[in-house]
Design a protein around this motif. Structure first.
Motif, mmCIF file in Angstrom:
data_model
loop_
_atom_site.group_PDB
_atom_site.id
_atom_site.type_symbol
_atom_site.label_atom_id
_atom_site.label_comp_id
_atom_site.label_asym_id
_atom_site.label_seq_id
_atom_site.Cartn_x
_atom_site.Cartn_y
_atom_site.Cartn_z
ATOM 1 N N ARG A 1 -5.000 19.867 4.553
ATOM 2 C CA ARG A 1 -4.111 18.909 5.210
ATOM 3 C C ARG A 1 -4.914 17.755 5.826
ATOM 4 N NH1 ARG A 1 1.508 18.399 6.713
ATOM 5 N NH2 ARG A 1 1.987 19.911 5.113
ATOM 6 N N GLU A 2 -6.114 18.105 6.318
ATOM 7 C CA GLU A 2 -6.964 17.102 6.962
ATOM 8 C C GLU A 2 -7.329 15.958 5.997
ATOM 9 O OE1 GLU A 2 -7.372 16.766 9.959
ATOM 10 O OE2 GLU A 2 -9.018 15.325 10.061
ATOM 11 N N ALA A 3 -7.505 16.303 4.737
ATOM 12 C CA ALA A 3 -7.842 15.264 3.749
ATOM 13 C C ALA A 3 -6.670 14.295 3.592
ATOM 14 C CB ALA A 3 -8.189 15.912 2.412
ATOM 15 N N HIS A 4 -5.462 14.835 3.516
ATOM 16 C CA HIS A 4 -4.276 13.973 3.419
ATOM 17 C C HIS A 4 -4.131 13.123 4.680
ATOM 18 C CE1 HIS A 4 -2.560 15.489 -0.309
ATOM 19 N NE2 HIS A 4 -2.761 16.741 0.094
ATOM 20 N N ARG A 5 -4.431 13.738 5.830
ATOM 21 C CA ARG A 5 -4.284 13.033 7.100
ATOM 22 C C ARG A 5 -5.265 11.856 7.174
ATOM 23 N NH1 ARG A 5 -5.447 12.598 11.961
ATOM 24 N NH2 ARG A 5 -7.410 13.730 11.813
ATOM 25 N N LYS A 6 -6.508 12.103 6.749
ATOM 26 C CA LYS A 6 -7.519 11.037 6.769
ATOM 27 C C LYS A 6 -7.122 9.882 5.853
ATOM 28 C CE LYS A 6 -11.768 13.045 8.407
ATOM 29 N NZ LYS A 6 -12.728 14.076 8.097
ATOM 30 N N ALA A 7 -6.590 10.215 4.683
ATOM 31 C CA ALA A 7 -6.176 9.172 3.734
ATOM 32 C C ALA A 7 -5.042 8.334 4.336
ATOM 33 C CB ALA A 7 -5.736 9.810 2.417
ATOM 34 N N VAL B 1 7.536 9.151 4.985
ATOM 35 C CA VAL B 1 7.262 10.538 4.577
ATOM 36 C C VAL B 1 5.937 11.003 5.203
ATOM 37 C CG1 VAL B 1 6.948 12.108 2.631
ATOM 38 C CG2 VAL B 1 8.541 10.192 2.432
ATOM 39 N N ALA B 2 4.948 10.109 5.237
ATOM 40 C CA ALA B 2 3.664 10.457 5.861
ATOM 41 C C ALA B 2 3.868 10.805 7.333
ATOM 42 C CB ALA B 2 2.677 9.297 5.711
ATOM 43 N N LEU B 3 4.747 10.068 7.990
ATOM 44 C CA LEU B 3 5.046 10.363 9.399
ATOM 45 C C LEU B 3 5.799 11.686 9.513
ATOM 46 C CD1 LEU B 3 5.160 9.540 12.372
ATOM 47 C CD2 LEU B 3 7.055 8.015 11.841
ATOM 48 N N ASP B 4 6.761 11.889 8.638
ATOM 49 C CA ASP B 4 7.552 13.129 8.679
ATOM 50 C C ASP B 4 6.676 14.362 8.444
ATOM 51 O OD1 ASP B 4 10.292 14.401 8.681
ATOM 52 O OD2 ASP B 4 9.547 15.073 6.728
ATOM 53 N N GLY C 1 -2.976 7.303 -1.263
ATOM 54 C CA GLY C 1 -2.803 8.716 -0.936
ATOM 55 C C GLY C 1 -3.591 9.623 -1.865
ATOM 56 N N LEU C 2 -3.378 10.912 -1.668
ATOM 57 C CA LEU C 2 -4.093 11.926 -2.466
ATOM 58 C C LEU C 2 -3.117 12.786 -3.262
ATOM 59 C CD1 LEU C 2 -6.703 13.040 0.233
ATOM 60 C CD2 LEU C 2 -7.050 11.406 -1.636
ATOM 61 N N GLY C 3 -1.903 12.335 -3.398
ATOM 62 C CA GLY C 3 -0.915 13.077 -4.191
ATOM 63 C C GLY C 3 -0.044 13.985 -3.335
ATOM 64 N N PHE C 4 0.750 14.805 -4.023
ATOM 65 C CA PHE C 4 1.721 15.679 -3.365
ATOM 66 C C PHE C 4 1.078 16.467 -2.229
ATOM 67 C CE2 PHE C 4 3.293 15.195 -7.763
ATOM 68 C CZ PHE C 4 4.534 14.650 -7.485
ATOM 69 N N VAL C 5 1.808 16.609 -1.137
ATOM 70 C CA VAL C 5 1.285 17.295 0.055
ATOM 71 C C VAL C 5 1.954 18.665 0.183
ATOM 72 C CG1 VAL C 5 0.983 17.164 2.559
ATOM 73 C CG2 VAL C 5 0.933 15.065 1.185
ATOM 74 N N ILE D 1 0.863 -1.179 0.000
ATOM 75 C CA ILE D 1 0.000 0.000 0.000
ATOM 76 C C ILE D 1 0.900 1.229 0.000
ATOM 77 C CG2 ILE D 1 -0.256 0.095 2.543
ATOM 78 C CD1 ILE D 1 -3.280 0.803 1.951
ATOM 79 N N GLN D 2 0.534 2.215 -0.819
ATOM 80 C CA GLN D 2 1.357 3.416 -0.946
ATOM 81 C C GLN D 2 0.679 4.600 -0.269
ATOM 82 O OE1 GLN D 2 2.038 3.535 -5.287
ATOM 83 N NE2 GLN D 2 4.070 2.734 -4.847
ATOM 84 N N PHE D 3 1.404 5.249 0.615
ATOM 85 C CA PHE D 3 0.957 6.492 1.239
ATOM 86 C C PHE D 3 1.315 7.639 0.297
ATOM 87 C CE2 PHE D 3 -0.105 5.122 5.594
ATOM 88 C CZ PHE D 3 0.341 3.822 5.532
ATOM 89 N N ILE D 4 0.519 8.706 0.340
ATOM 90 C CA ILE D 4 0.729 9.947 -0.420
ATOM 91 C C ILE D 4 0.515 9.762 -1.925
ATOM 92 C CG2 ILE D 4 2.343 11.829 -0.964
ATOM 93 C CD1 ILE D 4 3.577 11.259 1.871
ATOM 94 N N LYS D 5 1.109 8.717 -2.499
ATOM 95 C CA LYS D 5 0.947 8.489 -3.937
ATOM 96 C C LYS D 5 -0.522 8.187 -4.268
ATOM 97 C CE LYS D 5 5.644 6.819 -4.586
ATOM 98 N NZ LYS D 5 6.510 5.623 -4.679
#
Ligand code: ATP
Ligand code: MG
Length: 177
Positions: free
Chosen positions: A79-85, A112-115, A66-70, A33-37
């Motif tokens: 940011r909340e949308a990225h956090r929920k994903a 990266v999601a943690l960072d 993920g939802l793409g570049f943050v 599973i890929q985060f952010i991507k």
């Protein structure tokens, strides 16, 4: 076995894909599973991992959660949308790791999601604590947290000795994506 691929140089995600291929060849079941991507940014491996490899082996699951570049490259999402994903991806990875249905669980770009504080250190550590013995886990991504590195059985840092983008060479199909 808990493995971490981090560092600023190229090779982290492709190393994880290499491990997936190796494990599949030994009859293991692999979940990646890929985060952010996100699906809006397709990469060469997507179709292979989700399509032909899954069909050929029957035990490969791949998804971009993920939802793409943050916060860069035109990202207008809250940011909340990225956090929920990211939270949903971690919950899915935990349920999968605990299900007994997979032998290797790969969390691509989770570092990266943690960072980026899309996930808290506590919830990532709780994920690791929940993984049953016998299930292998791979974390990839730059900026691995020291606590994550401390927990790893195997950690590899990809050092950037050089990279073509520093000479202005744009990301190339088949190399970078
Ligand atoms: P790969 O997916 O190739 O194994 P990686 O997972 O180690 O690489 P990431 O940090 O996830 O690397 O970066 C994804 C891709 O973007 C890499 O292939 C890398 O070469 C490329 N890349 C990183 N930084 C830049 C940049 N500033 N400009 C263009 N491409 C970049
Ligand atoms: Mg990567």
């Amino acid at each position: 076995m808990f493995m971490v691929f981090t560092g600023n140089g190229k090779g982290k995600t492709t190393a994880a894909i290499g491990q997936a291929v190796r494990a599949l060849g030994q009859g293991e079941r692999v979940f990646m599973i890929q985060f952010i991507k996100s699906d809006r940014y397709p990469s060469g491996e997507d179709r292979v991992l989700a399509g032909c490899l899954a069909a050929a082996c029957g035990h490969m699951h791949f998804e971009k959660a993920g939802l793409g570049f943050v916060g860069i490259l035109g990202d207008a999402l809250p940011r909340e949308a990225h956090r929920k994903a990211a939270e949903a991806a971690l919950a899915k990875a935990r349920d999968t790791a605990c299900s007994g249905a997979y032998d290797l669980v790969i969390l691509d770009e989770v570092n990266v999601a943690l960072d980026l504080h899309l996930l808290s250190l506590d919830e990532v550590i709780a994920f690791l604590d929940a993984v049953p013995d016998g299930v292998d886990v791979i974390f990839t991504g730059r900026y691995a947290h020291s606590e994550i590195l401390f927990r790893a059985d195997l950690a590899t840092r990809c050092d950037e000795l050089s990279h073509a983008y520093r000479r202005g060479v744009p990301a190339r199909k088949g190399i970078e994506y």
